[in-house]
Design a protein around this motif. Sequence first.
Motif, PDB file in Angstrom:
ATOM      1  N   LYS A 236       0.848  -1.193   0.000  1.00 13.17           N
ATOM      2  CA  LYS A 236       0.000   0.000   0.000  1.00 13.17           C
ATOM      3  C   LYS A 236       0.885   1.246   0.000  1.00 13.17           C
ATOM      4  N   ILE A 237       0.758   2.056  -1.051  1.00 13.10           N
ATOM      5  CA  ILE A 237       1.582   3.255  -1.181  1.00 13.10           C
ATOM      6  C   ILE A 237       1.039   4.362  -0.286  1.00 13.10           C
ATOM      7  N   THR A 238       1.901   4.946   0.535  1.00 12.51           N
ATOM      8  CA  THR A 238       1.479   6.026   1.418  1.00 12.51           C
ATOM      9  C   THR A 238       1.322   7.319   0.618  1.00 12.51           C
ATOM     10  N   GLU A 239       0.644   8.299   1.224  1.00 12.89           N
ATOM     11  CA  GLU A 239       0.480   9.595   0.560  1.00 12.89           C
ATOM     12  C   GLU A 239       1.829  10.263   0.331  1.00 12.89           C
ATOM     13  N   GLU A 240       2.736  10.113   1.293  1.00 10.67           N
ATOM     14  CA  GLU A 240       4.067  10.703   1.153  1.00 10.67           C
ATOM     15  C   GLU A 240       4.815  10.091  -0.023  1.00 10.67           C
ATOM     16  N   GLU A 241       4.729   8.761  -0.158  1.00 13.72           N
ATOM     17  CA  GLU A 241       5.385   8.082  -1.274  1.00 13.72           C
ATOM     18  C   GLU A 241       4.766   8.493  -2.606  1.00 13.72           C
ATOM     19  N   LYS A 242       3.442   8.586  -2.619  1.00 14.32           N
ATOM     20  CA  LYS A 242       2.741   8.980  -3.841  1.00 14.32           C
ATOM     21  C   LYS A 242       3.147  10.394  -4.276  1.00 14.32           C
ATOM     22  N   MET A 243       3.197  11.306  -3.325  1.00 10.26           N
ATOM     23  CA  MET A 243       3.575  12.686  -3.645  1.00 10.26           C
ATOM     24  C   MET A 243       5.020  12.767  -4.109  1.00 10.26           C
ATOM     25  N   GLY A 244       5.889  11.949  -3.490  1.00  8.63           N
ATOM     26  CA  GLY A 244       7.291  11.936  -3.915  1.00  8.63           C
ATOM     27  C   GLY A 244       7.443  11.462  -5.348  1.00  8.63           C
ATOM     28  N   ILE A 245       6.709  10.411  -5.709  1.00 10.27           N
ATOM     29  CA  ILE A 245       6.748   9.885  -7.073  1.00 10.27           C
ATOM     30  C   ILE A 245       6.224  10.917  -8.069  1.00 10.27           C
ATOM     31  N   LEU A 246       5.083  11.530  -7.743  1.00 13.09           N
ATOM     32  CA  LEU A 246       4.485  12.512  -8.650  1.00 13.09           C
ATOM     33  C   LEU A 246       5.394  13.727  -8.833  1.00 13.09           C
ATOM     34  N   GLN A 247       6.044  14.142  -7.757  1.00 10.71           N
ATOM     35  CA  GLN A 247       6.956  15.289  -7.843  1.00 10.71           C
ATOM     36  C   GLN A 247       8.157  14.951  -8.722  1.00 10.71           C
ATOM     37  N   ASP A 248       8.702  13.746  -8.549  1.00 10.17           N
ATOM     38  CA  ASP A 248       9.831  13.322  -9.387  1.00 10.17           C
ATOM     39  C   ASP A 248       9.433  13.283 -10.857  1.00 10.17           C
ATOM     40  N   ILE A 249       8.282  12.711 -11.143  1.00 12.85           N
ATOM     41  CA  ILE A 249       7.835  12.597 -12.536  1.00 12.85           C
ATOM     42  C   ILE A 249       7.663  13.981 -13.150  1.00 12.85           C
ATOM     43  N   HIS A 250       7.099  14.915 -12.378  1.00  8.92           N
ATOM     44  CA  HIS A 250       6.907  16.278 -12.874  1.00  8.92           C
ATOM     45  C   HIS A 250       8.252  16.938 -13.188  1.00  8.92           C
ATOM     46  N   GLN A 251       9.227  16.720 -12.318  1.00  5.46           N
ATOM     47  CA  GLN A 251      10.533  17.358 -12.510  1.00  5.46           C
ATOM     48  C   GLN A 251      11.348  16.709 -13.628  1.00  5.46           C
ATOM     49  N   LEU A 252      11.134  15.400 -13.843  1.00  7.27           N
ATOM     50  CA  LEU A 252      11.971  14.652 -14.783  1.00  7.27           C
ATOM     51  C   LEU A 252      11.371  14.514 -16.176  1.00  7.27           C
ATOM     52  N   LYS A 253      10.080  14.778 -16.310  1.00  8.31           N
ATOM     53  CA  LYS A 253       9.402  14.422 -17.561  1.00  8.31           C
ATOM     54  C   LYS A 253      10.017  15.067 -18.796  1.00  8.31           C
ATOM     55  N   ASN A 254      10.624  16.253 -18.645  1.00  2.00           N
ATOM     56  CA  ASN A 254      11.228  16.929 -19.786  1.00  2.00           C
ATOM     57  C   ASN A 254      12.756  16.892 -19.762  1.00  2.00           C
ATOM     58  N   ASN A 255      13.292  15.988 -18.939  1.00  6.39           N
ATOM     59  CA  ASN A 255      14.751  15.948 -18.824  1.00  6.39           C
ATOM     60  C   ASN A 255      15.238  14.546 -18.488  1.00  6.39           C
ATOM     61  N   PHE A 256      14.527  13.527 -18.990  1.00  4.67           N
ATOM     62  CA  PHE A 256      14.913  12.145 -18.683  1.00  4.67           C
ATOM     63  C   PHE A 256      14.725  11.277 -19.910  1.00  4.67           C
ATOM     64  N   CYS A 257      15.780  10.608 -20.308  1.00  4.60           N
ATOM     65  CA  CYS A 257      15.736   9.748 -21.494  1.00  4.60           C
ATOM     66  C   CYS A 257      15.121   8.405 -21.141  1.00  4.60           C
ATOM     67  N   ARG A 258      14.061   8.016 -21.890  1.00  6.06           N
ATOM     68  CA  ARG A 258      13.407   6.722 -21.680  1.00  6.06           C
ATOM     69  C   ARG A 258      14.008   5.623 -22.556  1.00  6.06           C
ATOM     70  N   ARG A 259      15.037   5.931 -23.310  1.00  6.22           N
ATOM     71  CA  ARG A 259      15.761   4.957 -24.132  1.00  6.22           C
ATOM     72  C   ARG A 259      14.879   4.330 -25.221  1.00  6.22           C
ATOM     73  N   CYS A 260      13.919   5.108 -25.728  1.00  7.41           N
ATOM     74  CA  CYS A 260      13.050   4.584 -26.790  1.00  7.41           C
ATOM     75  C   CYS A 260      13.768   4.571 -28.138  1.00  7.41           C
ATOM     76  N   ASP A 261      14.793   5.422 -28.274  1.00  2.00           N
ATOM     77  CA  ASP A 261      15.628   5.516 -29.482  1.00  2.00           C
ATOM     78  C   ASP A 261      14.884   6.010 -30.721  1.00  2.00           C
ATOM     79  N   TYR A 262      13.788   6.707 -30.511  1.00  2.00           N
ATOM     80  CA  TYR A 262      13.153   7.368 -31.660  1.00  2.00           C
ATOM     81  C   TYR A 262      14.069   8.438 -32.241  1.00  2.00           C
ATOM     82  N   CYS A 263      15.001   8.918 -31.451  1.00  2.00           N
ATOM     83  CA  CYS A 263      15.935   9.961 -31.901  1.00  2.00           C
ATOM     84  C   CYS A 263      16.988   9.428 -32.875  1.00  2.00           C
ATOM     85  N   GLN A 264      17.117   8.122 -32.957  1.00  2.00           N
ATOM     86  CA  GLN A 264      18.142   7.510 -33.791  1.00  2.00           C
ATOM     87  C   GLN A 264      17.643   7.328 -35.231  1.00  2.00           C
TER      88      GLN A 264
END
Length: 334
Positions: A236-264
């Motif tokens: 069971k994910i706590t509210e603190e854990e959920k908020m931490g995940i959401l905050q990370d995703i918000h901060q990383l979404k435009n600066n994290f490579c998902r290795r899909c290689d569409y750029c290649q």
Amino acid sequence: MLTKLGKTDLSIYPLGFGGIPIQRISFEKAKTVILKAKELGINFIDTAQGYSDSEEKIGFAINEDKNYWVLASKSPARDSKEMEKAVTNCLKHFRRDFIDLYQLHLISSIDELQLVLGKNGAMETLLKYKEKGYIKYIGITGHKPQVLKEALDIFPFDTVQAPYNPLETQSEELLKYASLKGVGTIIMKPFAGGALTSPSGCIKYILSKDFVDVVIPGMERVEQVEENFRASLDLKITEEEKMGILQDIHQLKNNFCRRCDYCQPCPQGIKISTVFILHGYLSRYGLKDWATSRYQSLPIPANKCTNCGVCERKCPYELPIRQMLQKSHNDFQK
């Protein structure tokens, strides 16, 4: 609470032990960490030929009760002779006469897979060693879900290993497909290479999925083993854990490579996602020497980017790839 790894007869605890980080600690410290995992009931360890002395440290740590463990390793070898060297060394390093699971490491295209499966390919060695009892099961790993999904229809792999976490969900269809086929699912990069800052939340998120058999966070400290194990006991994910995940995703979404290689392919030949993977090991894992040596071995370094912008126009996540390449190169020069 043990579970089966796919259709294999391997019974494992759903939280496994990833062998990358123990490269940077001593043999004795690695033994302490691994034995703490055993004390808690963790029994699956995954490592690789390329993780410097990780296999040797694992062999040293488990030597007094080596048959308790379910051991997995992998190699990027593509021909039979190189794979024979890799498996032979692994057996020696593990100090056992068999390996539970040996995997083709980082298959990135169907052409590459066909090379491995062809005449004098690495699979010849794996099948020969399996017939002789040195290997129990054969798996495949990689970062490209579509390639891995197709691979499961080409060859009857026992397991598949792919990245999956709250930020990187592109492998979900693959993992569901594998699970339906009875292929064991192994989750690497549960914290997105150290980018996600709520390990317990990530472990709970991943293990709550019914298509996941085992997750293998890298661990180098007793405290990490204990924290990850506690997370595996109550999903069971706590509210603190959920908020931490959401905050990370918000901060990383435009600066994290998902290795899909569409750029290649890059017009200059830069292996863009590989640069970012290695930079993650440098900046987040702290594996400076290991990551730097691999970066220096790349045929085209990141500073050969000409700022043409072709990669950024193709990136589905609209990443500032040119800036990220320059930063990666600069950090490797420090």
